[in-house]
Enzyme design. Sequence first.
Site, mmCIF file in Angstrom:
data_model
loop_
_atom_site.group_PDB
_atom_site.id
_atom_site.type_symbol
_atom_site.label_atom_id
_atom_site.label_comp_id
_atom_site.label_asym_id
_atom_site.label_seq_id
_atom_site.Cartn_x
_atom_site.Cartn_y
_atom_site.Cartn_z
ATOM 1 N N ARG A 36 0.824 -1.215 0.000
ATOM 2 C CA ARG A 36 0.000 0.000 0.000
ATOM 3 C C ARG A 36 0.855 1.261 0.000
ATOM 4 O O ARG A 36 0.496 2.275 -0.568
ATOM 5 C CB ARG A 36 -0.945 0.006 1.202
ATOM 6 C CG ARG A 36 -1.888 -1.193 1.296
ATOM 7 C CD ARG A 36 -2.731 -1.359 0.043
ATOM 8 N NE ARG A 36 -3.697 -2.419 0.145
ATOM 9 C CZ ARG A 36 -3.542 -3.650 -0.347
ATOM 10 N NH1 ARG A 36 -2.420 -3.974 -0.963
ATOM 11 N NH2 ARG A 36 -4.493 -4.553 -0.241
ATOM 12 N N ALA A 452 -5.928 -0.500 9.516
ATOM 13 C CA ALA A 452 -4.830 0.334 9.992
ATOM 14 C C ALA A 452 -5.310 1.413 10.955
ATOM 15 O O ALA A 452 -4.765 1.584 12.056
ATOM 16 C CB ALA A 452 -4.123 0.973 8.795
ATOM 17 N N ASP A 535 -13.424 1.309 5.187
ATOM 18 C CA ASP A 535 -12.797 1.735 3.932
ATOM 19 C C ASP A 535 -13.786 1.833 2.783
ATOM 20 O O ASP A 535 -13.385 1.862 1.629
ATOM 21 C CB ASP A 535 -11.657 0.777 3.557
ATOM 22 C CG ASP A 535 -12.150 -0.636 3.290
ATOM 23 O OD1 ASP A 535 -13.367 -0.886 3.438
ATOM 24 O OD2 ASP A 535 -11.321 -1.493 2.926
ATOM 25 N N CYS A 591 -19.919 0.105 -24.182
ATOM 26 C CA CYS A 591 -19.344 -0.007 -25.528
ATOM 27 C C CYS A 591 -17.877 0.429 -25.538
ATOM 28 O O CYS A 591 -17.083 -0.072 -26.331
ATOM 29 C CB CYS A 591 -20.161 0.786 -26.541
ATOM 30 S SG CYS A 591 -19.886 2.570 -26.471
#
Length: 1024
Positions: A36, A452, A535, A591
């Site tokens: 991270r 964290a 998160d 698309c």
Amino acid sequence: MLFISPTEFTEEHLDTPSPLPTMADSMDIDDSLYSRQRYVLGDSAMQQMAQSAVFLSGMGALGVEIAKNIVLAGVKAVTFHDCKRCEVWDLGTNFFIREEDVHSQKKRVEAVHSRVAELNPYVQVSVATDVLDENTDLSFLKRYQCVVLTGTKLSLQKRIDYFCHSQQPPIKFIGCDVFGICSRVFCDFGEAFEVSDPTGEEPKELFIQNISQGNPGVVTCMDSRTHGLQTGQSVCFKEISGMSELNGTTHQVTVLSPYSFAIGDTSSFQPYAHAGIFRLVKMPKIFTFETMEQQLSDPRLLTPDFSKPEAPLQLHTIMLALDAFLEQYARLPNIGCLQDAELLLKFTEEISRTLKNKVSFELVRSVSRCARGCLSPLAAAVGGIASQEVLKALTGKFSPLQQWVSQRSDVLSLMYITIQTFDRYDALRACIGESLCLKLHKFQVFMVGCGAIGCEMLKNMALMGVGLSRCSGELVQFLECYLLFLDITTAAAASLEINPELQIDAHLNKVCPATEDMYSDAFFSRLNLVVTALDNVEARRYVDSRSVSNQKALLDSGTMGTKGHTEIIVPYLTESYNSHRDPPEEEIPFCTLKSFPAVIEHTIQWARDKFESAFSHKPSIYNMFWQSHSSAQEVLQVRIILHTMEGSFQVIKLLSRRPTQWNHCLALARLKFDKYFKKKALQLLHSFPLDTRLKDGSLFWQSPKRPPSPIEFDLDDPLHFSFVVSTARLFAGIYNIPHSEEQLSYEAVSSVLAEVEVPEYKPAEKVSTDETVKKPDQLKMTVSSEEERQAISQLQEAINSSFVTPERLRMTPLFFEKDDDSNGHIDFIASASALRAHMYAIEAADRLQTKRIAGKIIPAIATSTAAVAGLVSLELIKVAGGYGFELFKNCFFNLAIPVMVLTETAPVKRTQIRDDISFSIWDRWTIFGHEDFTLSDFMNAVKEEYGIEPTMVVHGVKMLYVPVMPGHNKRLKLTMHRLIKPSAGRKYVDLTVSFAPEVDGDEDLPSPPLRYYFSRESESGETA
């Protein structure tokens, strides 16, 4: 340790396991540890850091925070310096000191050393315990790239800073302190500090609509996209048709509008035709620093709270007065001592005259009262800020602090009594008083999430003693993945090591509507506070709605790289998280993904979609189908009779093409290569030749549409080989086919693929270009009669050949896991995305960038995590103290720039029903009934209690009473029990009630949620 002389300084290496080779040794970054952080700093900065050494003095509350953060970041080596021994006081401020360390009178640095070293095996950690003073020979500092001082006298800080500043190249110097409720950080990185990337923001690539011929030439963005540039910045150009002279060149811009900018003289260039992309070019920037001695009298200060622009200089003045007090008396002011407060006031007045500013006497007395104390959350926040400055000093990444930041927390009670009890909470008690300390100890907190930020929050709450054993603290992980089970129990155990008096219940349940019987209103009624460490927005919104409905305060926070935010939600005072909405993320048109990718994000998302479709969605559909149908014979009979059966066509196709051995998986992967990267391109060019024009005469293939180029398979191309092998591995996974490492070799794969026959390309029907078309549902796709006949024939053949067995009616769906490099998931997405990018002439992304985009990874770094958790924990103290609205602060920061903005929380809004009747999101009306309580009784009770008569009553989606509905007036005589039909044990229901408008024709007036209790006794032991 050998003591050489009073003026020499030594370091020692305690008995700890030998560290692994550093990143600098191998220039290889351990992704399992730094995955991270790499997205925040980049590999170049990470490798610079891994070649750097740091000297950190002071292992108090602030020092240990910085130690933790820089060791987690991955410097090459760090020396911890401290001379003090562990005291009871340290147990409430230093999360790595234990009770046995205090009892044995161990030196702080020795107690902390091994526990910090365990955080990162790549970092070499040593200690030094010599006295560092005015007589110390500072030449030992030359071996370090950065020196950090905490808890050091100002005179010594000035001496060491001058020494560092005068070296060539300069040694980067950082001085920081926490005195009670006040803190400061100072940086000096030399006279000319070069920063390679001042912001850390990834440069955007934008498509060009037009470039004028003229002086200056004006560039206009496509689709009115904002360019986000500033005058003086530079951009580079590529892929321009017509004005090709600009391709590969860099030009300084002058911003004309949010959508256009000038680049200089283009009058002599060819006329612009179409296409083109521009990108911001990041230029290095030089920052100049003065020494601490120079900065003391004319400081450059960061202003966190723009509503108090005078505050930074006032704090700077008071902290200089504290330095003067410490120099003269060799101590800080005694806790609560009025005589010391007056002495500090004299020092402050003297310094104020020099700095030409005024300082509040009351503020000086408040600081004096608690200067010897320590707020561990403030140390955490300041530690995060200071640690980020260390990383900047080592890497030249991000803009450094110039040169001071001073902060003060508003947690100090205006009136409090301090009782020194010689326990672990004395440092906290000195700042907030005994009464608020006790409130914290009795606080019951429900923390949702333990990543964290959650772990940092737990550490802070453990140090403050939030929720001791005599009360119950609750901890819950909002689990999105079973892999986090270990994390939450480990976090709870680690918190108990910091403070054995805590009571923590670690739950492994989702907090969601499905678990409301567990996390009921009765559960919430026992809480004082909810803390989210989540998160994702969806989870935050749900927890917020539960907190609001139960009138509980909520502390929310989050980080993204160096950015962080905190939001404080207090009942009846502030708005809630759900009161504001971010704009929805812009979806990529189907698309575009399918046929017309323009940027690398499109090809990565396409590859991710292919993974989900082939290896997760289809196997899941396959299993669900065969779980619903007992046998293949039964399906065949139904198909023969009805000619159709929802989902059967796709399932039969999967069954008939099912590989049974590894070689078949390789062959299938080889065919996928041609389908994705050759036939797709041929089909598009067949449908839309390169010279195709639209009705207005413009070319079909122009920016942002890119014409594809078919790719011929070449096994000698590593990308081609990677795609085939990773795809074959995934097919083997879903079909439960074993394979060996030998079979993955080039020779083995080459031998198998040599026998594979690849069908020739045949043009199909035209490709859709409609951007509004959505991805079709595979179960509901129309199937031709010929395909139906083929499906029946294939199933008949499979049954007759005994191919259909119970094992072959099962598949193993794969669930995308980005952090396990051995599973081949990222291998497939990286190779597929890169091949598609090559096919469309898009610049490919490296594996790391592909992993971030495909996995939607949120960049993270310990510095911002520590800062945000510290700031939230300070607000927690205010919630416990019942502080007023004006003292709560939301915060946004970006440590990269650096900027920190403290703002007042948004005041709660009230909705007016009548002149004298209003409500907010926090209000809830209540009506108590009984067994014979009728709807008419309910209506009268609302009118009597709240002064207004309902005109409509709704329960969920069921309308209990709407006067205009036929038969509803007869319901007035029915009991509420009969109308609602509550389940057994249900004590109450929440109803939606509205009222007639004052003016005919206006909309009905709303009300707050109205809780109806079936009996007055139901209020105790609520069950929703």
